[in-house]
Design an enzyme around this catalytic site. Sequence first.
Site, PDB file in Angstrom:
ATOM      1  NE  ARG A   1      -2.103  -0.102   6.007  1.00  0.00           N
ATOM      2  CZ  ARG A   1      -1.972  -1.213   5.305  1.00  0.00           C
ATOM      3  NH1 ARG A   1      -1.056  -2.097   5.642  1.00  0.00           N
ATOM      4  NH2 ARG A   1      -2.733  -1.449   4.264  1.00  0.00           N
TER       5      ARG A   1
ATOM      6  CB  THR B   1      -0.942  -0.017   1.219  1.00  0.00           C
ATOM      7  OG1 THR B   1      -1.631  -1.254   1.232  1.00  0.00           O
ATOM      8  CG2 THR B   1      -1.941   1.112   1.149  1.00  0.00           C
TER       9      THR B   1
END
Lengths: 140, 310
Positions: free
Chosen positions: B101, B52
């Site tokens: 995140r 990611t």
Amino acid sequence: MIIGKIENGLVLDHIRAGYGMKLYEILGLDKLDCQVALIKNADSVKYERKDIIKIDRMIDINIDAIGFVDPNITVNYIEGGKLAKRTHIDMPEEIEGFVRCKNPRCITTVEQELPHRFRLTDREKGVYRCVYCESKLEVK
Amino acid sequence: MRHLIDIMDLSVGEINDMIERAKDIIENPADYCEKCKGRKLATLFFEPSTRTRLSFEAAMYELGGNVLGFSEAQSSSAAKGESVADTIRTVGAYADIIAMRHPKEGAPVVAAAKSTVPVINAGDGGHNHPTQTLTDLLTISREKGRLNSMTVGLCGDLKFGRTVHSLIAAMSRYENVKFVLISPEELKIPEYLKQEILIKNNMTFVETGDLESAMPQLDILYMTRVQRERFFNEQDYLRLKDSYILTPDKLENAKADLSILHPLPRVNEISVAVDDDPRARYFEQVRNGKFIRMALILKLLEEAEQREEQ
């Protein structure tokens, strides 16, 4: 069982049987120094059994908290020994401050100053979810 | 300010537009190589990630922009006890857009509430991971040429698997999609998702524990890893981790045009022997992740610019 009349105060009636103590805790009624009566499993024509709370003082009460616990509760305002007003409660769209998210993974567990807020996501089933982690809030 | 916290923040039309734009980026990369010149993406990764974070960074570089940030909480002020809100306000002074995140669920909601620049949720614990879902949707769209009228098998950890939950929610908005939910009893899809998404939207779905018997009907097989980090009890993890292992022999009855997807990383749930099968599309899925993130960054920056002009 006879519980005396009150002159000035509140009667929370038609509480779903078994939810009276929860409401007592959420409203912080243990902190009051006036007389408070919690009646469990009283006879009810409408619901067979119900809980009732009588508060022997006119206080500011958290209507959202009552609507969250049980929107069928009626709040009776007693003045001079007589019923001055009766309020029917609706489920609030959002609640804050009196219940906490129980999800151990929620951001509120590490950021202590965040307000614990919940949004009504299913009115029919009375489901509230944490605005952060979306965990379901259990009343009991 | 427009943010992306949950895949359901986006309408079907917006998702379709982004998919089309990602396809255009794939076809015409030169048209996009300076679109974000002079712009900065901050990647705030309070939890480790390979795909990611790197795909966000690669996406921004391919758009001609720059990247700053951190890849673990220990190298940020979070280690000193700084709140998410304060970190976000600080970073907003340096960057034009933020991808974040965080291990705690709901952290991006807190971030978005205080941010002066667009925030993209790059995963919050076991909760949401919308850019993975966008990646999955782009992959399915490229593989099948459509996002409706298909049978999607989801296999493995359907209880804690956030990518599974988001993909089901997103695909429930397309017509004639059937779900086959393949998992051990303990890792079945949560009841609330079944009630609030599948049943509420009148979706066709079946739950089964048998991957092989479900195989012949599938157009998409979405495999997932049983994630150690989602378990509080190690014993439960060890008991369930090898529930499904996809091997070439299990694909014998599969359709010739099946597409096998996986959000990765995998452990052993797809045998490496499957990698050479043309139906294994999970590494192509990784590539798609970069292109859809390019489309997303562009969309959010353009919307922020329009808002500023107004």
